[in-house]
Scaffold this active site. Structure first.
Site, PDB file in Angstrom:
ATOM      1  N   TYR A 141       2.506   9.872  -2.848  1.00 35.54           N
ATOM      2  CA  TYR A 141       3.896  10.218  -3.182  1.00 35.54           C
ATOM      3  C   TYR A 141       4.002  10.964  -4.509  1.00 35.54           C
ATOM      4  O   TYR A 141       5.023  11.562  -4.817  1.00 35.54           O
ATOM      5  CB  TYR A 141       4.781   8.960  -3.229  1.00 35.54           C
ATOM      6  CG  TYR A 141       4.975   8.293  -1.880  1.00 35.54           C
ATOM      7  CD1 TYR A 141       4.562   8.897  -0.709  1.00 35.54           C
ATOM      8  CD2 TYR A 141       5.586   7.051  -1.784  1.00 35.54           C
ATOM      9  CE1 TYR A 141       4.727   8.289   0.522  1.00 35.54           C
ATOM     10  CE2 TYR A 141       5.758   6.438  -0.551  1.00 35.54           C
ATOM     11  CZ  TYR A 141       5.327   7.062   0.598  1.00 35.54           C
ATOM     12  OH  TYR A 141       5.495   6.450   1.815  1.00 35.54           O
ATOM     13  N   LYS A 192      -8.066   2.469   4.300  1.00 37.52           N
ATOM     14  CA  LYS A 192      -8.560   3.245   5.441  1.00 37.52           C
ATOM     15  C   LYS A 192      -9.906   3.819   5.018  1.00 37.52           C
ATOM     16  O   LYS A 192     -10.134   5.041   5.009  1.00 37.52           O
ATOM     17  CB  LYS A 192      -7.519   4.339   5.775  1.00 37.52           C
ATOM     18  CG  LYS A 192      -7.755   5.054   7.086  1.00 37.52           C
ATOM     19  CD  LYS A 192      -7.507   4.203   8.321  1.00 37.52           C
ATOM     20  CE  LYS A 192      -7.844   4.991   9.579  1.00 37.52           C
ATOM     21  NZ  LYS A 192      -7.917   4.151  10.783  1.00 37.52           N
ATOM     22  N   ASP A 224      -4.587   0.391  10.113  1.00 39.43           N
ATOM     23  CA  ASP A 224      -4.104   0.372  11.507  1.00 39.43           C
ATOM     24  C   ASP A 224      -4.219  -1.028  12.086  1.00 39.43           C
ATOM     25  O   ASP A 224      -3.312  -1.515  12.773  1.00 39.43           O
ATOM     26  CB  ASP A 224      -4.847   1.413  12.367  1.00 39.43           C
ATOM     27  CG  ASP A 224      -6.331   1.497  12.066  1.00 39.43           C
ATOM     28  OD1 ASP A 224      -6.776   0.925  11.054  1.00 39.43           O
ATOM     29  OD2 ASP A 224      -7.063   2.136  12.851  1.00 39.43           O
ATOM     30  N   ASP A 248       4.328   0.953   1.642  1.00 48.99           N
ATOM     31  CA  ASP A 248       5.685   1.332   2.026  1.00 48.99           C
ATOM     32  C   ASP A 248       5.929   0.949   3.488  1.00 48.99           C
ATOM     33  O   ASP A 248       6.919   0.311   3.847  1.00 48.99           O
ATOM     34  CB  ASP A 248       5.821   2.859   1.837  1.00 48.99           C
ATOM     35  CG  ASP A 248       7.254   3.337   1.936  1.00 48.99           C
ATOM     36  OD1 ASP A 248       8.149   2.505   2.127  1.00 48.99           O
ATOM     37  OD2 ASP A 248       7.471   4.560   1.826  1.00 48.99           O
ATOM     38  N   ASP A 252       7.867  -2.746   5.088  1.00 54.93           N
ATOM     39  CA  ASP A 252       9.038  -2.662   5.962  1.00 54.93           C
ATOM     40  C   ASP A 252       8.775  -3.387   7.278  1.00 54.93           C
ATOM     41  O   ASP A 252       9.649  -4.081   7.806  1.00 54.93           O
ATOM     42  CB  ASP A 252       9.403  -1.200   6.257  1.00 54.93           C
ATOM     43  CG  ASP A 252      10.455  -0.671   5.294  1.00 54.93           C
ATOM     44  OD1 ASP A 252      10.604  -1.252   4.211  1.00 54.93           O
ATOM     45  OD2 ASP A 252      11.122   0.329   5.638  1.00 54.93           O
TER      46      ASP A 252
END
Ligand code: NAD
Length: 360
Positions: A141, A192, A224, A248, A252
């Site tokens: 980001y 990852k 994943d 992020d 959620d």
């Protein structure tokens, strides 16, 4: 010496939910002689209306001088069409970055009284209590270079960069281990590393930090798989530590395990545990001004503030107990309501928590 708390209600339902959280904070302040001094200012759309920018310099200075910041939520349709750089959400990103709040703590706790509100089966989520520690000021980001370029064949190509330095990884890993140490002593680092160079370094540095925490059991999981495990068997997790992008998305996902975003607090901490505390939800313009928003996420953010910035565990426990007692009484705002419960508004819910806390 008194401790300064800056209150930033923000926009939409922000002022409504904050009024209730402040009532609870003021009662806790009196009841436990905490010595807090509260001051108020504006952020987001309210600051744009007053100062022309979503975070005025004097507000940022007050936030820097305060010992902790309690924030409602920002944004709304009124400001959706203004220039991107001065939108309400920019105020939020700026205050987080300027205060160096790199450690975002998002608990996903399912109150047993609300097991029916989750979209998962009660036996999968009953008793759920996990904490996601998300790196908040680095990664994709914020990475440079980023942009859009035109290739030789005339096609446009967009690109972002995902950088992480060892020190950035080390400091967020420490937050993860510190949290796990005072909870269930299990830390799962999510990355990852089978594909991304930044994740390979992440894993290496987390392993190094683990040597300082022999009492905490460390595991690694690809993102994943973590996304899958969170809906398959979420209670296997205690603390999850992960980067900005993965955090992020996963936080959620985890928040929905608990049924309503109206129940979830969050903390964003700097290196000295100075923090900004806010509900996970936004300004909910669809219900703003109606007096029906759930104030419990903001009230629980007060309890996180007492716990993490001020180490006031008893007062924090008392606020959480008061919330639980109110749920026991069957009081519910619309977002968590189910048949057989009493539907109440924002103010009634806040008053009920105040009454429960006073009687503890
Ligand atoms: P939102 O979280 O505001 O609302 C999503 C849904 O959840 C809505 O139906 C809303 O009514 C409901 N909801 C949210 N909080 C609730 C509460 N306390 N009680 C009951 N119901 C609640 O997300 P959105 O609609 O995507 O965004 C609305 C505005 O909020 C946008 O301007 C967005 O940019 C902003 N936003 C701000 C923050 C923040 O300040 N941290 C976070 C997310 C979104």
């Amino acid at each position: 010496m008194s401790k300064q708390i800056l209150i930033l209600p923000g926009d939409g339902i922000g002022p409504e939910i904050m009024a209730e959280a402040v009532k609870v904070l003021e009662l806790a302040n009196d009841k436990y002689s905490l010595g807090f001094e509260l001051s108020h200012d504006v952020i987001g759309g309210a600051a744009i209306d007053k100062h022309g920018v979503p975070l005025a310099d004097e507000t940022l200075a007050r936030a820097r001088a305060a010992d902790a910041v309690l924030l409602g939520a920002v944004g709304g349709p009124k400001w959706d069409t203004i220039e991107r750089d001065i939108r309400p959400e920019r105020g939020l990103l700026k205050i987080r970055a300027q205060l160096g709040l790199f450690g975002n703590l998002r608990p996903a706790i399912l109150y047993p009284q609300l097991a029916e509100a989750s979209s998962l089966k009660p036996e999968i989520v009953a008793g759920l209590d996990i904490l996601i520690v998300r790196e908040l000021t680095g990664g994709i980001y914020f990475g440079a270079p980023r942009g859009t370029r035109t290739l030789e064949n005339g096609e446009r190509q967009a690109y972002d960069t995902l950088p992480y330095s060892e020190s950035e990884i080390r400091r967020i890993a420490r937050v993860g281990f510190d949290m796990a140490r005072v909870r269930g002593k299990k830390l799962c680092s999510v990355d990852k590393a089978n594909v991304l160079a930044s994740s390979q370094l992440w894993r290496e540095v987390v392993e190094q930090v683990a040597k300082d925490y022999p009492d905490v059991e460390l595991s690694h999981m690809y993102v994943d798989n973590a996304a899958m495990q969170l809906v398959r068997a979420p209670k296997q997790f205690d603390v999850i530590v992960t980067d900005n992008l993965f955090g992020d998305i996963l936080s959620d996902e985890a928040s929905m395990l608990t049924g309503s975003i109206g129940m979830l607090p969050s903390a964003s901490l700097d290196a000295n545990n100075k923090g900004m505390y806010e509900p996970c939800h936004g300004s909910a313009p669809d219900i703003a001004g109606k007096g029906i928003a759930n104030p419990l996420a903001t009230i629980l953010s007060v309890s996180m503030m007492l716990r993490y910035s001020f180490n006031l565990q008893d007062a924090a426990d008392a606020i959480e107990k008061a919330v639980s007692l109110v749920l026991d009484q069957g009081l519910r705002t619309g977002d968590i309501w189910s048949v057989g419960c009493a539907k109440v508004g924002t103010q009634e819910m806040g008053d009920a928590v105040v009454a429960a806390l006073r009687n503890l």
